[in-house]
Design an enzyme around this catalytic site. Structure first.
Site, mmCIF file in Angstrom:
data_model
loop_
_atom_site.group_PDB
_atom_site.id
_atom_site.type_symbol
_atom_site.label_atom_id
_atom_site.label_comp_id
_atom_site.label_asym_id
_atom_site.label_seq_id
_atom_site.Cartn_x
_atom_site.Cartn_y
_atom_site.Cartn_z
ATOM 1 N N CYS A 129 0.854 -1.159 0.009
ATOM 2 C CA CYS A 129 -0.076 -0.203 0.040
ATOM 3 C C CYS A 129 1.032 1.058 0.062
ATOM 4 O O CYS A 129 1.615 1.387 1.183
ATOM 5 C CB CYS A 129 -0.851 -0.089 1.246
ATOM 6 S SG CYS A 129 -1.744 1.508 1.375
ATOM 7 N N GLY A 243 -5.601 -2.541 -14.015
ATOM 8 C CA GLY A 243 -6.371 -2.013 -15.311
ATOM 9 C C GLY A 243 -7.274 -2.835 -16.107
ATOM 10 O O GLY A 243 -7.480 -2.552 -17.258
#
Lengths: 301, 240
Positions: A129, A243
């Site tokens: 993260c 994506g």
């Protein structure tokens, strides 16, 4: 009849489509749009040992072909997730569930995993993260850091352990190998790419956190390349992430080496994204003469 | 995806446009919002519902960037992908006695349907709208018709009274308020009266349906999402 099922670290998924952590909550909101049982699995919102509010807002900035986020792991904490969120998800979702855990020290990762693992089918260890200032990606950008967390968690994790890697590194292959050596069962490739936008009228960063993680269609080729490289250098099954917008890209990621595919940002613009991709898969498989999805995993030399 | 057809799309004030859409939809709640997909932009754009009845609704939007600029080119008859019925909306039925509705700038937009709802409930209502300048004013006529009293303020004094909307609070008699506008205005409104009310917040959103945690705020009852638990919050929930 085409076969969409895959085997992820010994867990059978009816299809390879998994909403990515942080784009699907714990399923409750998306269940207002469709029956979640069409999905292969769900990777739930990143969970830390203690509750977190996350970063100040704005947390979202749009970009060409995607968005930046700096949410900062807002979540109600492991105990609440185990007591409320996971049971609620299990009541509406009969497929395997992936718990996504994050921490700020090896001990915290271990304790969080110890509490969450018994209630999920697989663990996804988020060492990537980019939006928290200690922990998070700090563990995922060196071989030692990654191996350290994996070893710490491994001893308390009786479920398949998948490590979600950061693309913000010089050599993702060496980190993948370090995770494999430390006992990981699989890898998720990739988390978001660290980025930034500026409001040119105010001359200040759009994100309150200054930087954030880029996701969406813009990162697909980067994810694909990393999956391809890691597949050739390491034996662990890979969950592709980055994506993906449609079934063609799912096929593409699997040909690069992914066993399953996560869909992230697309859920934020189209709540039906994952369902639509699952529905598109048989058609594209027929067109490409693929009978079993497992036949194409890593088929591209 | 849910498709709607544009029936009108025209300017109503300086850089402020009103778009009317029709489709298979029940009457949307005042204060709820919709998310418009704009071809060429990755994320949808959130807009409060300005007016709504069965089969149709309107939004009022300001041109602030690429997405809203592209929206001005949506032509009548064009199909638009819109997610509707998002957020919680105003609860007009909670108004008691005399109601005050306060809007600032584009925040006036969702108050149109609210004014209609209050009118239908026969709640005596005062509208106060604040704008930067005369050219920014929209929907003034609608509020004059629907409300018992209607006041407009401009910051530069080019129309109505000069100053901030809170300037008239001492002279108004009301028991409950509804407000929508920029955060500083909402804070000023909440601070200017001890009366209960509902405030509609604006936020930069990712998804608009509660999964990305992009629009979270701290409240007196823990973290809440502007898009899901809001955008309308009761005054006592907000920590200011």
């Amino acid at each position: 009849m085409v076969d969409l099922s895959v085997n992820l670290c010994g867990v059978k998924l009816q299809n390879p489509i998994i909403p990515a952590s942080g784009t699907f909550g714990f399923g409750a909101e998306m269940a207002e749009y469709y029956d979640l049982n069409v999905l292969g699995s769900i990777s739930v919102k990143g969970t830390t040992l203690h509750p977190r509010f996350g970063n100040p807002t704005p947390r979202i900035a749009e970009s060409e072909g995607g968005l930046l986020n700096a949410v900062g792991l807002q979540n109600p904490g492991a105990d609440h997730v185990v007591a409320e969120e996971l049971p609620a998800l299990r009541r509406r979702f009969r497929q395997p569930v992936i718990g996504n855990i994050c921490g700020f020290s090896a001990d915290e990762y271990r304790e969080c995993c110890r509490r969450v693992a018994p209630h999920v089918d697989l663990i996804e260890l988020n060492i990537s993260c980019p939006n928290v200032h200690e922990g998070g990606m700090a563990f995922g950008t060196s071989c030692e850091g990654a191996a350290g967390v994996v070893s710490a968690v491994r001893s308390v994790c009786d479920k398949p352990l998948i490590v979600k890697l950061s693309p913000n590194v010089t050599d993702i292959v060496s980190i993948a190998r370090a995770c494999e050596d430390a006992g990981a069962d699989g890898l998720t490739l990739i988390n978001t790419l660290l980025g930034m936008r500026i409001d040119i009228r105010r001359r200040t960063p759009i994100l309150a956190n200054t930087t954030g993680g880029l996701s969406g269609p813009a990162v697909f080729p980067v994810a694909l390349r990393m999956i391809y490289q890691v597949r050739r250098a390491c034996h662990l099954p890979i969950v592709g992430c980055g994506g993906v917008q449609n079934a063609e890209q799912v096929i593409e990621m699997m040909m690069a080496g992914a066993t399953a595919v996560q869909v992230g940002s697309e859920n934020l613009r189209n709540p039906f994204a994952c369902k639509e991709i699952v529905e598109q898969l048989p058609e594209i498989m027929n067109e490409l003469k693929i009978n079993k999805l497992t036949d194409i995993i890593g088929i591209t030399e | 995806m849910p498709l709607f057809s544009v029936t009108e799309n025209q300017p109503v004030a300086s850089a402020v446009w009103r778009m009317v859409l029709q489709g298979d939809v029940p009457a949307l709640r005042a204060g709820s919002f919709v998310e418009v997909a704009v071809p060429g932009c990755y994320l949808r754009r959130p807009f409060s519902v300005s007016t709504a009845s069965a089969g149709t609704f309107s939004i009022i939007y300001k041109i602030v960037g690429k997405g809203t600029d592209l929206m001005t080119h949506f032509a009548p008859g064009q199909s638009v992908d819109v997610l509707v019925g998002l957020g919680n909306g105003f609860d007009a039925a909670r108004a008691h006695g005399r109601a005050l509705i306060v809007g600032g700038g584009l925040g006036v937009a969702p108050l149109c349907q609210l004014a209609k709802d209050l009118h239908a409930l026969r709640v005596p209502t005062t509208f106060v709208g604040g704008f930067n300048t005369a050219a920014d004013i929209f929907c003034e006529e609608e509020f004059r018709i629907l409300c018992d009293e209607s006041l407009v303020y401009t910051l530069d004094g080019s129309a109505g009274r000069k100053g901030l909307v809170t300037a008239c609070f001492d002279e108004l008699d009301f028991d409950y308020f509804f407000a929508c506008g920029p955060l500083p205005m909402l804070k000023a409104v909440a601070a200017a009266t001890p009366k209960p009310g509902q405030l509609s917040l604006e936020a930069r959103m990712g998804c608009g349906y509660g999964v990305c945690m992009g629009c979270s705020i701290e409240t007196n009852r823990g973290p809440m999402r502007v898009c899901k638990e809001g955008p309308v919050f009761e005054k006592e929930v907000l920590p200011w």
